[in-house]
Design a protein around this motif. Sequence first.
Motif, PDB file in Angstrom:
ATOM      1  N   UNK A 190      70.276  68.248  45.030  1.00 35.88           N
ATOM      2  CA  UNK A 190      70.535  66.730  45.063  1.00 35.88           C
ATOM      3  C   UNK A 190      71.839  66.099  45.648  1.00 35.88           C
ATOM      4  N   UNK A 191      72.845  66.995  45.696  1.00 38.85           N
ATOM      5  CA  UNK A 191      73.986  66.401  46.399  1.00 38.85           C
ATOM      6  C   UNK A 191      73.576  66.014  48.178  1.00 38.85           C
ATOM      7  N   UNK A 192      73.045  67.054  48.640  1.00 38.77           N
ATOM      8  CA  UNK A 192      72.628  66.853  50.018  1.00 38.77           C
ATOM      9  C   UNK A 192      71.582  65.808  50.128  1.00 38.77           C
ATOM     10  N   UNK A 193      70.813  65.649  49.177  1.00 34.22           N
ATOM     11  CA  UNK A 193      69.776  64.199  49.377  1.00 34.22           C
ATOM     12  C   UNK A 193      70.695  63.066  49.142  1.00 34.22           C
ATOM     13  N   UNK A 194      71.487  62.916  48.256  1.00 32.37           N
ATOM     14  CA  UNK A 194      72.367  61.884  48.177  1.00 32.37           C
ATOM     15  C   UNK A 194      73.042  61.639  49.356  1.00 32.37           C
ATOM     16  N   UNK A 195      73.813  62.531  50.160  1.00 37.42           N
ATOM     17  CA  UNK A 195      74.801  62.317  51.307  1.00 37.42           C
ATOM     18  C   UNK A 195      73.732  61.841  52.588  1.00 37.42           C
ATOM     19  N   UNK A 196      72.499  62.517  52.505  1.00 34.90           N
ATOM     20  CA  UNK A 196      71.540  62.124  53.616  1.00 34.90           C
ATOM     21  C   UNK A 196      71.160  60.673  53.342  1.00 34.90           C
ATOM     22  N   UNK A 197      70.975  60.320  52.173  1.00 35.75           N
ATOM     23  CA  UNK A 197      70.471  58.800  51.754  1.00 35.75           C
ATOM     24  C   UNK A 197      71.497  57.857  52.311  1.00 35.75           C
ATOM     25  N   UNK A 198      72.837  58.239  52.038  1.00 39.25           N
ATOM     26  CA  UNK A 198      73.925  57.260  52.460  1.00 39.25           C
ATOM     27  C   UNK A 198      73.880  57.206  53.825  1.00 39.25           C
ATOM     28  N   UNK A 199      73.827  58.304  54.559  1.00 39.39           N
ATOM     29  CA  UNK A 199      74.001  58.452  55.898  1.00 39.39           C
ATOM     30  C   UNK A 199      72.756  57.583  56.416  1.00 39.39           C
ATOM     31  N   UNK A 200      71.402  57.651  56.054  1.00 42.69           N
ATOM     32  CA  UNK A 200      70.282  56.870  56.766  1.00 42.69           C
ATOM     33  C   UNK A 200      70.731  55.185  56.356  1.00 42.69           C
ATOM     34  N   UNK A 201      71.272  55.133  55.102  1.00 42.28           N
ATOM     35  CA  UNK A 201      71.608  53.610  54.826  1.00 42.28           C
ATOM     36  C   UNK A 201      72.370  52.960  55.738  1.00 42.28           C
ATOM     37  N   UNK A 202      73.459  53.973  56.104  1.00 42.18           N
ATOM     38  CA  UNK A 202      74.897  53.598  56.738  1.00 42.18           C
ATOM     39  C   UNK A 202      74.030  52.954  58.454  1.00 42.18           C
ATOM     40  N   UNK A 203      73.566  54.113  58.864  1.00 45.36           N
ATOM     41  CA  UNK A 203      73.133  54.022  60.171  1.00 45.36           C
ATOM     42  C   UNK A 203      71.975  52.941  60.438  1.00 45.36           C
ATOM     43  N   UNK A 204      71.268  52.676  59.231  1.00 44.39           N
ATOM     44  CA  UNK A 204      70.136  51.580  59.179  1.00 44.39           C
ATOM     45  C   UNK A 204      70.874  50.373  59.152  1.00 44.39           C
TER      46      UNK A 204
END
Length: 65
Positions: A24-38
């Motif tokens: 779950x923490x890894x999924x949250x970090x990856x979601x934030x990363x995708x949002x920032x790069x988007x």
Amino acid sequence: MAGVVNYVKESFGELKNNVTWPTWPEAQNLTVLVAVFSIIFSLLIWGIDSVFSEVIAFYFKWING
């Protein structure tokens, strides 16, 4: 029709047994990363579009006198 049912059963089996799901923490970090790069990518595209828009407007204004 039996082929479709078999395909769906095998797909669920693959997802359940062979896929490594992120924590779950890894999924949250990856979601934030995708949002920032988007957001960064969309701002970059917006900036390039704005510059091209101005260049094209200047070109047509220059052509028409």
